[in-house]
Design a protein around this motif. Structure first.
Motif, PDB file in Angstrom:
ATOM      1  N   ASP A   1      -0.823 -12.663   9.023  1.00 32.08           N
ATOM      2  CA  ASP A   1      -0.786 -11.197   8.996  1.00 32.08           C
ATOM      3  C   ASP A   1      -0.572 -10.622  10.393  1.00 32.08           C
ATOM      4  O   ASP A   1      -0.974  -9.498  10.677  1.00 32.08           O
ATOM      5  N   PHE A   2       0.095 -11.370  11.241  1.00 30.44           N
ATOM      6  CA  PHE A   2       0.264 -10.962  12.636  1.00 30.44           C
ATOM      7  C   PHE A   2       1.043  -9.651  12.736  1.00 30.44           C
ATOM      8  O   PHE A   2       2.134  -9.514  12.198  1.00 30.44           O
ATOM      9  N   TRP A   3       0.461  -8.663  13.427  1.00 30.42           N
ATOM     10  CA  TRP A   3       1.106  -7.390  13.772  1.00 30.42           C
ATOM     11  C   TRP A   3       1.357  -6.515  12.536  1.00 30.42           C
ATOM     12  O   TRP A   3       2.108  -5.554  12.580  1.00 30.42           O
ATOM     13  N   PHE A   4       0.711  -6.806  11.414  1.00 27.46           N
ATOM     14  CA  PHE A   4       1.012  -6.077  10.177  1.00 27.46           C
ATOM     15  C   PHE A   4       0.657  -4.591  10.269  1.00 27.46           C
ATOM     16  O   PHE A   4       1.401  -3.742   9.766  1.00 27.46           O
ATOM     17  N   ASN A   5      -0.473  -4.248  10.891  1.00 24.13           N
ATOM     18  CA  ASN A   5      -0.833  -2.838  11.005  1.00 24.13           C
ATOM     19  C   ASN A   5       0.187  -2.076  11.857  1.00 24.13           C
ATOM     20  O   ASN A   5       0.588  -0.952  11.528  1.00 24.13           O
ATOM     21  N   ASN A   6       0.623  -2.701  12.940  1.00 21.13           N
ATOM     22  CA  ASN A   6       1.650  -2.090  13.785  1.00 21.13           C
ATOM     23  C   ASN A   6       2.957  -1.939  13.016  1.00 21.13           C
ATOM     24  O   ASN A   6       3.681  -0.942  13.187  1.00 21.13           O
ATOM     25  N   ALA A   7       3.252  -2.911  12.180  1.00 17.77           N
ATOM     26  CA  ALA A   7       4.492  -2.874  11.402  1.00 17.77           C
ATOM     27  C   ALA A   7       4.496  -1.686  10.454  1.00 17.77           C
ATOM     28  O   ALA A   7       5.523  -1.008  10.286  1.00 17.77           O
ATOM     29  N   ARG A   8       3.357  -1.419   9.835  1.00 17.95           N
ATOM     30  CA  ARG A   8       3.268  -0.249   8.951  1.00 17.95           C
ATOM     31  C   ARG A   8       3.519   1.036   9.731  1.00 17.95           C
ATOM     32  O   ARG A   8       4.235   1.936   9.271  1.00 17.95           O
ATOM     33  N   GLU A   9       2.937   1.122  10.915  1.00 16.25           N
ATOM     34  CA  GLU A   9       3.133   2.314  11.742  1.00 16.25           C
ATOM     35  C   GLU A   9       4.593   2.480  12.136  1.00 16.25           C
ATOM     36  O   GLU A   9       5.130   3.594  12.145  1.00 16.25           O
ATOM     37  N   LEU A  10       5.250   1.381  12.455  1.00 14.62           N
ATOM     38  CA  LEU A  10       6.659   1.437  12.834  1.00 14.62           C
ATOM     39  C   LEU A  10       7.516   1.911  11.663  1.00 14.62           C
ATOM     40  O   LEU A  10       8.429   2.737  11.846  1.00 14.62           O
ATOM     41  N   LEU A  11       7.239   1.423  10.489  1.00 16.83           N
ATOM     42  CA  LEU A  11       7.995   1.873   9.321  1.00 16.83           C
ATOM     43  C   LEU A  11       7.795   3.367   9.075  1.00 16.83           C
ATOM     44  O   LEU A  11       8.754   4.086   8.750  1.00 16.83           O
ATOM     45  N   LEU A  12       6.581   3.836   9.243  1.00 16.28           N
ATOM     46  CA  LEU A  12       6.315   5.273   9.096  1.00 16.28           C
ATOM     47  C   LEU A  12       7.115   6.073  10.117  1.00 16.28           C
ATOM     48  O   LEU A  12       7.696   7.123   9.795  1.00 16.28           O
ATOM     49  N   GLU A  13       7.173   5.593  11.344  1.00 18.24           N
ATOM     50  CA  GLU A  13       7.937   6.274  12.393  1.00 18.24           C
ATOM     51  C   GLU A  13       9.423   6.350  12.046  1.00 18.24           C
ATOM     52  O   GLU A  13      10.114   7.296  12.449  1.00 18.24           O
ATOM     53  N   CYS A  14       9.894   5.358  11.295  1.00 17.06           N
ATOM     54  CA  CYS A  14      11.312   5.306  10.927  1.00 17.06           C
ATOM     55  C   CYS A  14      11.602   6.027   9.611  1.00 17.06           C
ATOM     56  O   CYS A  14      12.727   5.963   9.108  1.00 17.06           O
ATOM     57  N   GLY A  15      10.598   6.698   9.060  1.00 13.07           N
ATOM     58  CA  GLY A  15      10.812   7.516   7.878  1.00 13.07           C
ATOM     59  C   GLY A  15      10.405   6.907   6.557  1.00 13.07           C
ATOM     60  O   GLY A  15      10.509   7.554   5.502  1.00 13.07           O
ATOM     61  N   PHE A  16       9.937   5.668   6.572  1.00 11.91           N
ATOM     62  CA  PHE A  16       9.489   5.041   5.328  1.00 11.91           C
ATOM     63  C   PHE A  16       8.119   5.579   4.927  1.00 11.91           C
ATOM     64  O   PHE A  16       7.280   5.868   5.781  1.00 11.91           O
ATOM     65  N   THR A  17       7.898   5.680   3.647  1.00  9.91           N
ATOM     66  CA  THR A  17       6.577   6.042   3.128  1.00  9.91           C
ATOM     67  C   THR A  17       5.995   4.931   2.267  1.00  9.91           C
ATOM     68  O   THR A  17       4.844   4.996   1.863  1.00  9.91           O
ATOM     69  N   GLN A  18       6.812   3.899   1.999  1.00  9.59           N
ATOM     70  CA  GLN A  18       6.362   2.803   1.150  1.00  9.59           C
ATOM     71  C   GLN A  18       6.998   1.494   1.605  1.00  9.59           C
ATOM     72  O   GLN A  18       7.998   1.483   2.324  1.00  9.59           O
ATOM     73  N   ARG A  19       6.391   0.418   1.201  1.00 13.35           N
ATOM     74  CA  ARG A  19       6.943  -0.915   1.401  1.00 13.35           C
ATOM     75  C   ARG A  19       6.905  -1.615   0.055  1.00 13.35           C
ATOM     76  O   ARG A  19       6.381  -1.060  -0.926  1.00 13.35           O
ATOM     77  N   TYR A  20       7.445  -2.814  -0.015  1.00 15.40           N
ATOM     78  CA  TYR A  20       7.491  -3.534  -1.278  1.00 15.40           C
ATOM     79  C   TYR A  20       6.740  -4.853  -1.178  1.00 15.40           C
ATOM     80  O   TYR A  20       6.709  -5.497  -0.130  1.00 15.40           O
ATOM     81  N   ILE A  21       6.126  -5.227  -2.294  1.00 14.07           N
ATOM     82  CA  ILE A  21       5.486  -6.534  -2.424  1.00 14.07           C
ATOM     83  C   ILE A  21       5.976  -7.173  -3.723  1.00 14.07           C
ATOM     84  O   ILE A  21       6.448  -6.480  -4.635  1.00 14.07           O
ATOM     85  N   LEU A  22       5.868  -8.481  -3.790  1.00 12.33           N
ATOM     86  CA  LEU A  22       6.264  -9.206  -4.990  1.00 12.33           C
ATOM     87  C   LEU A  22       5.061  -9.418  -5.896  1.00 12.33           C
ATOM     88  O   LEU A  22       3.973  -9.767  -5.435  1.00 12.33           O
ATOM     89  N   THR A  23       5.260  -9.200  -7.191  1.00 19.00           N
ATOM     90  CA  THR A  23       4.238  -9.449  -8.199  1.00 19.00           C
ATOM     91  C   THR A  23       4.852 -10.320  -9.295  1.00 19.00           C
ATOM     92  O   THR A  23       6.053 -10.613  -9.280  1.00 19.00           O
ATOM     93  N   ASP A  24       4.032 -10.705 -10.261  1.00 18.39           N
ATOM     94  CA  ASP A  24       4.546 -11.485 -11.386  1.00 18.39           C
ATOM     95  C   ASP A  24       5.573 -10.694 -12.194  1.00 18.39           C
ATOM     96  O   ASP A  24       6.352 -11.269 -12.949  1.00 18.39           O
ATOM     97  N   SER A  25       5.548  -9.378 -12.022  1.00 21.95           N
ATOM     98  CA  SER A  25       6.501  -8.515 -12.734  1.00 21.95           C
ATOM     99  C   SER A  25       7.703  -8.140 -11.879  1.00 21.95           C
ATOM    100  O   SER A  25       8.508  -7.299 -12.274  1.00 21.95           O
ATOM    101  N   GLY A  26       7.804  -8.736 -10.700  1.00 22.05           N
ATOM    102  CA  GLY A  26       8.894  -8.406  -9.800  1.00 22.05           C
ATOM    103  C   GLY A  26       8.404  -7.615  -8.601  1.00 22.05           C
ATOM    104  O   GLY A  26       7.207  -7.474  -8.365  1.00 22.05           O
ATOM    105  N   PHE A  27       9.328  -7.077  -7.838  1.00 23.72           N
ATOM    106  CA  PHE A  27       8.978  -6.311  -6.653  1.00 23.72           C
ATOM    107  C   PHE A  27       8.537  -4.905  -7.055  1.00 23.72           C
ATOM    108  O   PHE A  27       9.177  -4.262  -7.894  1.00 23.72           O
ATOM    109  N   ILE A  28       7.445  -4.451  -6.442  1.00 25.73           N
ATOM    110  CA  ILE A  28       6.954  -3.089  -6.682  1.00 25.73           C
ATOM    111  C   ILE A  28       6.703  -2.422  -5.328  1.00 25.73           C
ATOM    112  O   ILE A  28       6.476  -3.096  -4.314  1.00 25.73           O
ATOM    113  N   ASP A  29       6.757  -1.096  -5.304  1.00 26.49           N
ATOM    114  CA  ASP A  29       6.492  -0.377  -4.055  1.00 26.49           C
ATOM    115  C   ASP A  29       5.021  -0.015  -3.953  1.00 26.49           C
ATOM    116  O   ASP A  29       4.355   0.248  -4.965  1.00 26.49           O
TER     117      ASP A  29
END
Length: 271
Positions: free
Chosen positions: A240-268
């Motif tokens: 989980d290296f730098w994950f909190n910083n990564a979230r902040e960087l995505l927010l700075e770039c205009g993202f409000t969500q990220r995606y993860i994989l589940t048994d049902s596929g990728f979800i935001d």
């Protein structure tokens, strides 16, 4: 809820230093809800860093075995980091990360995911010392991953910037460099849904910022790519290296969500 997941994970089946089970145990200790493994597909030019054809089957069986063993404790996914110049069976995986680690120059496959000195030698030998020509050729060949039947995630999109903080091979802010990068990205638009914000070069001491660089992340947001945060972990402590910083960087770039994989596929999920 902000579930923790890493889909770019290497083990002793390729160039990682921990076993699949050790990585799973570390993920549990870090309160992960799920973890995905992405062994390096076999390549003829770099067999020491990739899975062999034989060990690939062992890898698939081991991940599937541990998926059942840890069922109800943590979700385990079977993935592949598929190199553009790999000729391997792509069936049976939950997801595929498409990447490029070498250039095809004539009949030669030239690995460039190496030290700054090796990259300098490649630029001098094959590109007459012109770093921008090296970058142009990388992005031209990167879109070869579109030839595969299915790629879910663009892996470390601008990996050629690995050593850029140590040696200025080219200007990553220049109009010509970004033209080459954006042409490759445009070719992938609406064909590969996700890119990874990959923190691996930071944990290994090459860079102080992740792949891709911020100017490219911003364009990815503009063009509708979904973001996945990964650590490209080769050591269990880096999952989980730098994950909190990564979230902040995505927010700075205009993202409000990220995606993860589940048994049902990728979800935001919300950042």
């Amino acid at each position: 809820m902000n579930p923790i997941q890493n889909l770019h994970t290497h083990t002793t089946f390729c160039d990682g230093v921990a076993t699949v089970e050790q990585m799973i145990e570390s993920a549990i200790a870090k309160n992960f809800k799920s973890i995905g493994f992405s062994g390096h597909s076999f390549t003829t030019y770099s067999p020491q860093y990739t899975m062999s054809i034989e060990s690939t089957n062992e890898y698939k069986n081991e991940v599937k075995r541990l998926k059942e063993k840890y069922k109800g404790i943590i979700d385990v996914f079977l993935g592949l980091e598929l190199d553009a110049y790999s000729d391997v069976d792509q069936s049976g995986y939950d997801y595929i990360i498409g990447t490029l680690h070498c250039l095809k120059i004539g009949n030669e496959l030239v690995g460039f995911d190496r030290s700054a000195q090796v990259v300098a030698n490649i630029i001098n030998k094959y590109f007459n010392g012109n770093g921008l020509d090296f970058a142009k050729e990388y992005y031209r060949q990167l879109i070869k991953i579109l030839d595969f039947k299915k790629v879910d995630v663009i892996g470390h999109f601008d990996i050629i910037t690995k050593n850029i903080e140590k040696v200025k091979f080219f200007n990553t802010e220049s109009e010509i460099y970004l033209k080459h990068a954006f042409e490759a990205l445009d070719a992938m638009r609406n064909k590969i849904p996700f890119f990874e914000l990959n923190t691996g070069a930071i944990s290994r001491g090459y860079r102080t910022s992740p792949y891709p660089m911020k100017n490219i992340i911003t364009k990815m947001k503009e063009w509708g790519f979904g973001a996945i945060i990964t650590s490209d972990a080769h050591h269990s402590e880096d999952l989980d290296f730098w994950f909190n910083n990564a979230r902040e960087l995505l927010l700075e770039c205009g993202f409000t969500q990220r995606y993860i994989l589940t048994d049902s596929g990728f979800i935001d999920v919300k950042l």
